[in-house]
Enzyme design. Structure first.
Site, PDB file in Angstrom:
ATOM      1  N   CYS A 155      -7.923  -1.979  -4.777  1.00 31.58           N
ATOM      2  CA  CYS A 155      -7.213  -2.824  -5.733  1.00 31.58           C
ATOM      3  C   CYS A 155      -7.953  -4.163  -5.888  1.00 31.58           C
ATOM      4  O   CYS A 155      -8.520  -4.691  -4.928  1.00 31.58           O
ATOM      5  CB  CYS A 155      -5.787  -3.073  -5.263  1.00 31.58           C
ATOM      6  SG  CYS A 155      -4.730  -1.598  -5.314  1.00 31.58           S
ATOM      7  N   CYS A 194       0.827  -1.210   0.000  1.00 29.32           N
ATOM      8  CA  CYS A 194       0.000   0.000   0.000  1.00 29.32           C
ATOM      9  C   CYS A 194       0.856   1.253   0.000  1.00 29.32           C
ATOM     10  O   CYS A 194       0.531   2.246  -0.664  1.00 29.32           O
ATOM     11  CB  CYS A 194      -0.917   0.013   1.222  1.00 29.32           C
ATOM     12  SG  CYS A 194      -2.342  -1.090   1.131  1.00 29.32           S
ATOM     13  N   CYS A 238      -5.211   1.806   4.633  1.00 30.08           N
ATOM     14  CA  CYS A 238      -3.992   1.549   3.862  1.00 30.08           C
ATOM     15  C   CYS A 238      -2.888   2.559   4.153  1.00 30.08           C
ATOM     16  O   CYS A 238      -1.772   2.404   3.671  1.00 30.08           O
ATOM     17  CB  CYS A 238      -4.304   1.586   2.359  1.00 30.08           C
ATOM     18  SG  CYS A 238      -4.946   3.173   1.810  1.00 30.08           S
TER      19      CYS A 238
END
Length: 233
Positions: A201, A119, A228
């Site tokens: 993602c 991340c 993240c």
């Protein structure tokens, strides 16, 4: 200094609508107001507000290299509908290559530490570049998105990025967001109709069931705070 600025902003816009607040910020901090979009439902509301009012606010997105095709589709539809510019930031190629060469393409499944490393490379580092030199960062955060976002405020100083965050949809419900999108015919990610509420993602996002928390589909294999590093809350 920052605490004073935050309080002054709260006082200045206390009776303003979201559109009026956005216009005020764009005028008060000329060329230093940016909005980060990942093309989720909340972000699409804010994009529409900026575009429909022709506000001089820079819109940018982070392309991690692992996004869903459906995210690229709504990205393209948004560009076409509003005829606006959306600046794209990518992760550093060398950093991504080194990560994959050292740990492989799916290291994020192996530990929270590995996931946060991915991340950082794909999201936090590019975000740092995007925010650098700016004064106001507009986000699509909502308090009901997760328990650790309940204590957010309309304006906040983010010490990690040395910038003031404005969270215009903070007190909106998901129903209000969806109603705005439908009423104004705003492009939406088709995954939202398939149980994907929070979309990141592709390898790290799954659909959720109606009884699950909004953030349950993000990094579902972890029992972490589901963040993240872009937002600490």
């Amino acid at each position: 200094m920052s605490a004073t600025t935050v309080q002054n902003l709260k006082n200045a816009v206390k009776d303003f609508s979201i559109e009026e607040t956005l216009a005020f910020l764009a005028n008060e901090f000329k060329d230093k107001v940016v909005f980060s979009t990942s093309f989720g439902q909340e972000d699409q509301v804010i994009t529409a507000l900026i575009a429909n009012n022709d506000l001089p606010i820079t819109i940018f997105t982070l392309d991690t290299g692992r996004l869903f095709q459906e995210t690229y589709d709504v990205f393209h539809k948004t560009l076409k509908k509003y005829q606006i510019d959306i600046k794209t930031y990518f992760p550093d190629t060398t950093a991504v290559q080194e990560l994959l060469n050292k740990k492989g393409p799916n290291s994020f499944y192996e530990s929270v530490e590995n996931r946060k490393e991915c991340c950082f490379i794909r999201k936090v580092a590019p975000l740092t570049k995007a925010l650098n030199g700016n004064s106001i960062w507009i986000t699509g955060l909502r308090a009901e998105q997760s328990e650790n976002r309940n204590d957010l405020d309309l304006f906040e100083y983010d010490s990690n990025f040395d910038i003031i965050k404005f969270n215009p949809l903070l007190r909106w419900t998901l129903q209000e967001v969806e109603e705005y999108l439908e009423k104004n015919n705003v492009p939406q990610n088709t995954l939202h109709k398939k149980g994907f509420v929070s979309i990141g993602c592709a390898p790290c996002t799954r659909a959720i069931t109606p009884d699950e928390d909004i953030r349950a589909g993000r990094w579902w294999w972890e029992s972490s705070h589901k963040e993240c590093g872009l937002h600490q809350k």
